[in-house]
Scaffold this motif. Structure first.
Motif, short mmCIF file in Angstrom:
data_model
loop_
_atom_site.label_atom_id
_atom_site.label_comp_id
_atom_site.label_asym_id
_atom_site.label_seq_id
_atom_site.Cartn_x
_atom_site.Cartn_y
_atom_site.Cartn_z
N LEU A 139 0.83 -1.20 0.00
CA LEU A 139 0.00 0.00 0.00
C LEU A 139 0.87 1.25 0.00
O LEU A 139 1.98 1.26 0.52
CB LEU A 139 -0.91 0.01 1.23
N GLY A 150 -6.61 7.08 4.88
CA GLY A 150 -7.33 5.92 4.39
C GLY A 150 -7.09 5.60 2.92
O GLY A 150 -7.87 4.85 2.32
N GLY A 152 -6.30 3.65 0.06
CA GLY A 152 -6.16 2.21 -0.08
C GLY A 152 -5.49 1.76 -1.35
O GLY A 152 -5.51 0.57 -1.69
N TYR A 154 -2.40 0.93 -4.07
CA TYR A 154 -1.11 0.25 -3.98
C TYR A 154 -0.07 0.99 -4.80
O TYR A 154 -0.38 1.61 -5.81
CB TYR A 154 -1.24 -1.19 -4.48
#
Length: 383
Positions: A139, A150, A152, A154
């Protein structure tokens, strides 16, 4: 006369700064605007404006919401408009994890016509780091590069999207004096991999001129069509010393359970894979496959053109109608399996055999099939 704006994206901050510096040197009077997003989770960003010689402004900006969209809307666009009558070129030095598409589309606004125009989207690439980073399945937050609280996404996912959306890719030749010059083997490998990931995109290597930033404003609808699943300009089959790109193109529907079981193999044996496909259990829906560094995303992108009533085709963008026409066949319309996988030492025959085994057999029926994709797609399998 509108002022050209060029976006410079890239996870590799040192390489990106080198490209920005070169643009400023080669266009006297040009200005670069950069937003440091390290504190964006708290609603704070640091804005820097500079030219080739000095920093002209450095300001801490407080945003109503801590996100990239708010940064662009509330601060970047007003700043570009403020400097539009003072510079021959405006360079937007994007923060590491920012994908350029959202910024480009924000700049493609009728209200901005006559003041600024999007002239290019460059992604800077570090020749030594790129081959490793495109394989990193961690991440952004784990790598210390989140774009918001937050986040998310990658790292490899963002790097792939930065490379594939760009109008040009730049491997810089001017790095800080403390860093050694790029190794010839690194440069060769980097260029080879970029040729697999974005074969239609020009690449500027060290010592080569930057792409021109002249002409009319770029159309972001056309930029989007190059990467959106229904119209994407996917790579062709290619074999090079370091990597292979395998193309699988079929017309029969996929058995949902067998294809679901094959997903891990497809994602882990390739570094990057993408495309569009259809399942026997949902014949009217175009599904998108997007995987990088073992991370898979499957999305419903809407109906196939063949599933729409013909009067509705007039509302479909021309690029979509053209792409559908190229795949069109009686009986199935534009429904197609088109997946492209890139990685080192890929066995084309093995991948084709695996995927062919996932197709619905002639004696199988599409009714009452177990569909493990239903939970992923959050769709009613009967639609």
């Amino acid at each position: 006369m509108s002022v050209p704006v060029v976006l410079v994206a890239g996870l590799h901050g040192v390489a990106r700064a080198a490209v920005v510096d070169r643009l400023l040197r080669e266009r006297p009077g040009a200005l670069a605007i950069h937003h440091d997003l390290r504190e964006i989770a708290g609603g704070l960003v640091t804005r820097t404006v500079r030219d080739a010689a000095a920093t002209l402004e450095q300001t801490l900006v407080r945003l109503e919401h801590g996100c990239v969209t708010c940064t662009v809307r509330e601060d970047l666009i007003p700043r570009l408009l403020r400097y539009a009558d003072r510079a021959p070129l405006l360079v937007v030095d994007l923060w590491d994890c920012v994908e350029p598409r959202s910024v480009a589309e924000a700049l493609d606004h009728p209200g901005l016509d006559g003041d600024i125009r999007l002239a290019g989207v460059l992604t800077a690439v570090d020749a030594e780091l790129m081959p490793t980073d495109i394989c990193r399945g961690e991440l952004l937050s784990e790598a210390g590069k989140p774009g918001a609280a937050g986040d998310g996404r990658y790292l490899a996912e963002v790097l792939a999207h930065q490379i594939e959306y760009a109008t040009a890719l730049v491997v810089p030749d001017t790095l800080p004096a403390a860093l050694p010059p790029a190794d010839e083997d690194d440069l060769r490998l980097c260029r080879e991999l970029l040729g697999h990931l974005a074969p239609m995109t020009p690449v500027t290597m060290p010592g080569e001129p930057l792409p021109p930033l002249t002409g009319p404003a770029l159309c972001t609808r056309e930029l989007a069509a190059r990467v959106d699943p229904a119209t994407a300009q996917l790579p062709c089959a290619t074999r090079t010393p370091a990597a292979d790109t395998v193309v699988w193109h079929r017309t029969a529907p996929l058995h949902p359970a067998r294809f679901f079981d094959a997903m891990d193999v497809l994602a882990t044996e390739s570094v990057r894979s993408r495309g569009r496909f259809w399942l026997a259990s949902r014949p009217d829906r175009m599904l998108a496959w997007d995987a990088v560094a073992g991370i898979v995303t499957v999305e419903d992108t809407g109906p196939w053109l063949a599933a729409l009533p013909e009067p509705a085709w007039a509302d479909v963008p021309p690029a979509r109608r053209l792409a559908a026409a190229l795949d069109w066949a009686p009986g199935r319309g534009d429904r197609v399996q088109h997946l492209v996988l890139t990685g080192p030492g890929l066995d084309q025959d093995r991948i084709h055999d695996l995927l062919d085994s996932c197709l619905l057999a002639p004696d199988e029926t599409a009714t009452a099939l177990d569909d493990p994709f239903a939970e992923i797609l959050d769709l009613d399998p009967t639609t």
